[in-house]
Design an enzyme around this catalytic site. Structure first.
Site, PDB file in Angstrom:
ATOM      1  N   THR A  75       0.828  -1.208   0.000  1.00  0.00           N
ATOM      2  CA  THR A  75       0.000   0.000   0.000  1.00  0.00           C
ATOM      3  C   THR A  75       0.862   1.257   0.000  1.00  0.00           C
ATOM      4  O   THR A  75       0.612   2.194  -0.772  1.00  0.00           O
ATOM      5  CB  THR A  75      -0.946  -0.003   1.214  1.00  0.00           C
ATOM      6  N   SER A 202       5.340  -6.529  -1.703  1.00  0.00           N
ATOM      7  CA  SER A 202       5.054  -6.642  -0.273  1.00  0.00           C
ATOM      8  C   SER A 202       5.545  -7.979   0.249  1.00  0.00           C
ATOM      9  O   SER A 202       5.231  -9.034  -0.315  1.00  0.00           O
ATOM     10  CB  SER A 202       3.537  -6.514  -0.040  1.00  0.00           C
ATOM     11  N   CYS A 324      -8.798  -6.877   1.785  1.00  0.00           N
ATOM     12  CA  CYS A 324      -9.172  -5.596   2.378  1.00  0.00           C
ATOM     13  C   CYS A 324     -10.677  -5.461   2.587  1.00  0.00           C
ATOM     14  O   CYS A 324     -11.129  -4.599   3.322  1.00  0.00           O
ATOM     15  CB  CYS A 324      -8.676  -4.451   1.496  1.00  0.00           C
TER      16      CYS A 324
END
Length: 380
Positions: A75, A202, A324
């Site tokens: 993010t 990530s 999410c």
């Protein structure tokens, strides 16, 4: 991947730490605690380890070490790439191109630029289940400064035409950003040969720890999101998460070294899953070019929230899509882009995602419970 009486098939959301990753992180916790920015022995010791990790990651991607910027995860990397570049270069133009199937950390970032800084964003929708480089080419304008397209979709596993887009942008001013969170560590992926200028990754998606990631930047000028010290060559302030970076570095090194063997096992599990479901009424939400470890599947007439809950009660973890929004089981914006907001697939589809830590025995257990649940669903 078992935890007592539970089996984990949600690896697209996050992955567990491997033993080598736990070992190297634990060793670092006990021996190296200095601040990499300090000039004394303890700082130099930490700084050397940080350089080693940066070089390990760079070697995996075949890029120079100075092009790797450590962040807190996908993010932050996406926000830095998109917001940072757009705001630093808005005098060149205020037009951005992305797709409707991107992760929310991309979609919400470009929406922020639209709302607060008067950027104009063109959203490319899938046609016949595909995002094409031609559609992006047709959307290009003289004031387009950024194209942001994910490498692999986190809900369906579909691979997007990154190499074609990179080639097409060679003679245009637009910088090419790729959210590579789902593909890094799964398939060979080398940003320089693909024409990528900015790439997000990530650690927790390839068996590294949460809270750490990196941004590859091909000498691209952007405004930093965080203001403070001079860490990461003034591109990302804040003391580096050295323990997390060590774990991520080890995880990525292992992923690239074992990629062929891992993918052979994953392909066997994929084939076994569909083989055990032979004769059942189901459909797949995917293209021919897709990640081997992500299976987005639907069973007509069976609500996905009910199926997810029943599998959870049997000790099996799957999801309905993006991590999410999984807590609210919202309709998938990705499947809506593919099939329309009224499609029954939005309420019927689940995502099964596995890794090399899963086993064929676990696949058999999953399909056994699927047959049991679907056979007794009575069309719920």
């Amino acid at each position: 991947m078992k935890n007592k009486n539970h089996v984990y098939f949600d690896n697209a959301a996050t992955t567990s730490l491997t033993e080598p990753v736990i070992k190297v992180m634990t060793e670092t916790m006990g021996s190296i605690f200095g601040n990499p920015s300090s000039v004394h022995f303890f700082g130099r010791q930490a700084s050397q380890l940080l350089r080693d990790c940066r070089q390990t990651i760079a070697q995996s991607l075949n890029v120079p070490g100075q092009h790797i910027i450590f962040t807190s995860g996908g993010t932050e990397s996406n926000n830095t790439a998109i917001k940072g570049y757009a705001l630093a270069n808005q005098t060149k133009g205020k037009h951005i191109i992305t797709t409707t199937i991107e992760h929310h950390s991309v979609l919400n970032t470009v929406a922020y630029l639209e709302k607060n800084f008067d950027f104009e964003v063109t959203y490319i929708k899938p046609k016949n289940g595909l995002i094409s480089a031609q559609e992006i080419k047709e959307a290009l304008r003289t004031d387009t400064i950024l194209v942001s397209v994910m490498a692999a979709n986190n809900e369906t596993g579909d691979l997007l035409p990154i190499e074609e887009i990179g080639q097409m942008l060679k003679n245009h001013q637009a910088v090419f950003h790729v959210d590579a969170v789902q593909i890094i560590g799964k398939l060979p992926f080398y940003p320089q040969s693909l024409g990528i200028d900015l790439l997000s990754a990530s650690g927790h998606k390839f068996h590294g720890p949460k809270g750490v990631g990196f941004l590859y930047s091909n000498a691209i000028t952007f405004d930093p999101l965080l203001h403070g010290g001079d860490q990461e060559e003034k591109r990302r302030a804040s003391t580096e998460n050295l323990i997390g970076i060590v774990g991520m570095s080890q995880a990525l090194k292992d992923a690239y070294e074992n990629m062929d063997d891992n993918n052979k096992l994953i392909q066997k599990m994929y084939d076994a899953l569909l083989g055990h479901l032979e004769g059942m009424d189901y459909y797949l939400n995917k293209n021919l070019d897709s990640l081997p470890n992500v299976v987005n599947i639907g069973f007509p007439g069976l609500q996905n929230d009910i199926l997810l809950t029943r599998l959870d009660l049997e000790g099996i973890a799957v999801s309905t899509g993006s991590a999410c929004t999984a807590g609210t089981v919202e309709p998938s914006h990705v499947l809506e882009s593919y099939f329309g907001k009224d499609s029954s697939r939005l309420k019927e589809s689940i995502r099964i995602s596995f890794s090399e830590l899963n086993t064929l025995e676990e696949i058999l257990l999953l399909t056994k419970h699927l047959k049991k649940i679907i056979g007794g669903s009575n069309g719920i």
